[in-house]
Design a protein around this motif. Structure first.
Motif, PDB file in Angstrom:
ATOM      1  N   ILE A   1       0.849  -1.196   0.000  1.00 37.68           N
ATOM      2  CA  ILE A   1       0.000   0.000   0.000  1.00 37.68           C
ATOM      3  C   ILE A   1       0.882   1.244   0.000  1.00 37.68           C
ATOM      4  O   ILE A   1       1.752   1.402   0.861  1.00 37.68           O
ATOM      5  N   ASP A   2       0.667   2.112  -0.966  1.00 42.16           N
ATOM      6  CA  ASP A   2       1.479   3.320  -1.108  1.00 42.16           C
ATOM      7  C   ASP A   2       0.906   4.502  -0.327  1.00 42.16           C
ATOM      8  O   ASP A   2       1.663   5.337   0.175  1.00 42.16           O
ATOM      9  N   TYR A   3      -0.438   4.597  -0.263  1.00 49.59           N
ATOM     10  CA  TYR A   3      -1.059   5.741   0.390  1.00 49.59           C
ATOM     11  C   TYR A   3      -2.310   5.315   1.154  1.00 49.59           C
ATOM     12  O   TYR A   3      -3.018   4.396   0.735  1.00 49.59           O
ATOM     13  N   VAL A   4      -2.570   6.020   2.249  1.00 47.01           N
ATOM     14  CA  VAL A   4      -3.783   5.825   3.040  1.00 47.01           C
ATOM     15  C   VAL A   4      -4.446   7.187   3.204  1.00 47.01           C
ATOM     16  O   VAL A   4      -3.781   8.174   3.520  1.00 47.01           O
ATOM     17  N   ILE A   5      -5.753   7.240   2.979  1.00 47.32           N
ATOM     18  CA  ILE A   5      -6.498   8.504   3.124  1.00 47.32           C
ATOM     19  C   ILE A   5      -7.294   8.459   4.419  1.00 47.32           C
ATOM     20  O   ILE A   5      -8.045   7.518   4.659  1.00 47.32           O
ATOM     21  N   THR A   6      -7.112   9.474   5.229  1.00 49.21           N
ATOM     22  CA  THR A   6      -7.894   9.622   6.451  1.00 49.21           C
ATOM     23  C   THR A   6      -8.236  11.102   6.602  1.00 49.21           C
ATOM     24  O   THR A   6      -7.835  11.917   5.772  1.00 49.21           O
ATOM     25  N   GLY A   7      -8.980  11.461   7.633  1.00 45.26           N
ATOM     26  CA  GLY A   7      -9.325  12.873   7.779  1.00 45.26           C
ATOM     27  C   GLY A   7     -10.452  13.098   8.761  1.00 45.26           C
ATOM     28  O   GLY A   7     -10.772  12.234   9.588  1.00 45.26           O
ATOM     29  N   TRP A   8     -11.089  14.254   8.662  1.00 49.05           N
ATOM     30  CA  TRP A   8     -12.178  14.625   9.563  1.00 49.05           C
ATOM     31  C   TRP A   8     -13.050  15.686   8.906  1.00 49.05           C
ATOM     32  O   TRP A   8     -12.679  16.265   7.875  1.00 49.05           O
ATOM     33  N   TYR A   9     -14.221  15.917   9.488  1.00 46.94           N
ATOM     34  CA  TYR A   9     -15.113  16.961   8.997  1.00 46.94           C
ATOM     35  C   TYR A   9     -15.637  17.732  10.195  1.00 46.94           C
ATOM     36  O   TYR A   9     -15.797  17.196  11.286  1.00 46.94           O
ATOM     37  N   THR A  10     -15.862  19.021   9.990  1.00 45.90           N
ATOM     38  CA  THR A  10     -16.267  19.890  11.089  1.00 45.90           C
ATOM     39  C   THR A  10     -17.148  21.008  10.568  1.00 45.90           C
ATOM     40  O   THR A  10     -17.244  21.215   9.349  1.00 45.90           O
ATOM     41  N   LYS A  11     -17.790  21.721  11.474  1.00 48.50           N
ATOM     42  CA  LYS A  11     -18.622  22.854  11.085  1.00 48.50           C
ATOM     43  C   LYS A  11     -17.762  24.104  10.940  1.00 48.50           C
ATOM     44  O   LYS A  11     -16.708  24.236  11.570  1.00 48.50           O
ATOM     45  N   SER A  12     -18.234  25.024  10.093  1.00 52.72           N
ATOM     46  CA  SER A  12     -17.592  26.321   9.911  1.00 52.72           C
ATOM     47  C   SER A  12     -18.686  27.384   9.867  1.00 52.72           C
ATOM     48  O   SER A  12     -19.872  27.051   9.741  1.00 52.72           O
ATOM     49  N   PRO A  13     -18.337  28.663   9.954  1.00 53.76           N
ATOM     50  CA  PRO A  13     -19.362  29.712   9.873  1.00 53.76           C
ATOM     51  C   PRO A  13     -20.189  29.643   8.591  1.00 53.76           C
ATOM     52  O   PRO A  13     -21.365  30.010   8.579  1.00 53.76           O
ATOM     53  N   GLU A  14     -19.581  29.146   7.505  1.00 60.07           N
ATOM     54  CA  GLU A  14     -20.288  29.080   6.221  1.00 60.07           C
ATOM     55  C   GLU A  14     -20.981  27.746   5.994  1.00 60.07           C
ATOM     56  O   GLU A  14     -21.709  27.580   5.020  1.00 60.07           O
ATOM     57  N   GLY A  15     -20.732  26.766   6.864  1.00 60.25           N
ATOM     58  CA  GLY A  15     -21.320  25.445   6.656  1.00 60.25           C
ATOM     59  C   GLY A  15     -20.448  24.364   7.265  1.00 60.25           C
ATOM     60  O   GLY A  15     -20.435  24.166   8.479  1.00 60.25           O
ATOM     61  N   PHE A  16     -19.674  23.670   6.406  1.00 56.18           N
ATOM     62  CA  PHE A  16     -18.834  22.568   6.860  1.00 56.18           C
ATOM     63  C   PHE A  16     -17.499  22.584   6.131  1.00 56.18           C
ATOM     64  O   PHE A  16     -17.376  23.158   5.041  1.00 56.18           O
ATOM     65  N   LEU A  17     -16.507  21.918   6.737  1.00 52.15           N
ATOM     66  CA  LEU A  17     -15.198  21.755   6.116  1.00 52.15           C
ATOM     67  C   LEU A  17     -14.833  20.283   6.152  1.00 52.15           C
ATOM     68  O   LEU A  17     -15.041  19.600   7.161  1.00 52.15           O
ATOM     69  N   LEU A  18     -14.293  19.799   5.047  1.00 47.69           N
ATOM     70  CA  LEU A  18     -13.848  18.413   4.929  1.00 47.69           C
ATOM     71  C   LEU A  18     -12.325  18.430   4.775  1.00 47.69           C
ATOM     72  O   LEU A  18     -11.799  18.969   3.805  1.00 47.69           O
ATOM     73  N   PHE A  19     -11.631  17.886   5.772  1.00 47.20           N
ATOM     74  CA  PHE A  19     -10.171  17.850   5.771  1.00 47.20           C
ATOM     75  C   PHE A  19      -9.698  16.421   5.514  1.00 47.20           C
ATOM     76  O   PHE A  19     -10.372  15.465   5.894  1.00 47.20           O
ATOM     77  N   SER A  20      -8.506  16.298   4.935  1.00 50.12           N
ATOM     78  CA  SER A  20      -7.949  14.969   4.715  1.00 50.12           C
ATOM     79  C   SER A  20      -6.433  14.992   4.896  1.00 50.12           C
ATOM     80  O   SER A  20      -5.777  15.983   4.587  1.00 50.12           O
ATOM     81  N   HIS A  21      -5.914  13.907   5.438  1.00 51.68           N
ATOM     82  CA  HIS A  21      -4.474  13.641   5.435  1.00 51.68           C
ATOM     83  C   HIS A  21      -4.249  12.451   4.507  1.00 51.68           C
ATOM     84  O   HIS A  21      -4.906  11.416   4.664  1.00 51.68           O
TER      85      HIS A  21
END
Length: 219
Positions: A69-89
């Motif tokens: 396996i070369d890469y693994v995708i993980t992350g999180w999502y949270t609220k923001s003043p405009e709606g939501f944000l989707l983050f990834s590592h």
């Protein structure tokens, strides 16, 4: 891997497993990518590492090496003043963060579009082409059902039941009741019915054939 829910909204917890599935759907058939089913892979990680997740844990790195396996995708999502944000590592085979894309979206209904935009950033960083393989065996996994979040949630329940060795028929039928165009759910249902109810399996197969014909005709 599952994305962490940092929104503070318990109603959004199911998105934790839905996001990897939506990203997987974007990856299937892409030249240069061989994606792994998130559900089967995360089981290997939990068995090897446990909680909390540590990307530099020796057993985690051993899983990556053993699976090539070369890469693994993980992350999180949270609220923001405009709606939501989707983050990834995006982690490389050493467990280091290779890059960290981020996508805003205004409402939960925009999650599918946000995942598509997130994958576009990942694909660009990995120099993955937009070219999709013309492989007939991939077509059942590339239906439009992935964009109905309620159907996606029910399909995840079906997958979890299957991995536990349980009968997922009811979950798959519920999925199709929510979205009759969810091709992957119908394919899995047909497979399960072949050994128990060939008449019903044939009926669903004919529906699938008709849907694929309609798509070709429209195209």
């Amino acid at each position: 891997l599952p994305f962490l829910n940092r929104s503070g909204d318990a109603a959004m917890q199911s998105y934790s497993d839905i996001i990897p599935e939506l990203l997987l759907n974007e990856m299937i058939g892409r030249e240069g990518l061989v994606p792994l089913d998130p559900m089967s892979f995360q089981t290997d990680i939990k068995n090897a590492v446990g909680e909390p997740f540590n990307p530099h844990h020796p057993r985690f790195l051993a899983v990556l090496e053993r699976g090539h396996i070369d890469y693994v995708i993980t992350g999180w999502y949270t609220k923001s003043p405009e709606g939501f944000l989707l983050f990834s590592h995006v982690l490389n085979a050493r467990g280091d963060v290779a890059f960290s894309p981020m996508v805003p979206f205004s409402a939960p209904s925009g999650l599918s579009k946000a995942c598509r935009a997130l994958f576009a950033q990942i694909a660009d960083a990995l120099h993955v082409t937009d070219q999709v393989k013309q492989d007939a065996s991939l077509k059942p996994w590339m239906g439009q059902g992935m964009h109905n979040l309620e159907a996606q949630r029910l399909f995840l329940q079906a997958k979890q039941a299957i991995y536990r060795g349980e009968n997922a028929r009811d979950h798959l039928i519920e999925t199709l009741e929510k979205d009759s165009t969810f091709v992957a759910a119908r394919v899995w249902l047909i497979s399960g019915l072949m050994g128990t109810d060939r008449t019903e399996a044939t009926r669903h197969y004919r529906i699938l054939q008709r849907q694929r014909f309609d798509e070709l005709f429209v195209a």
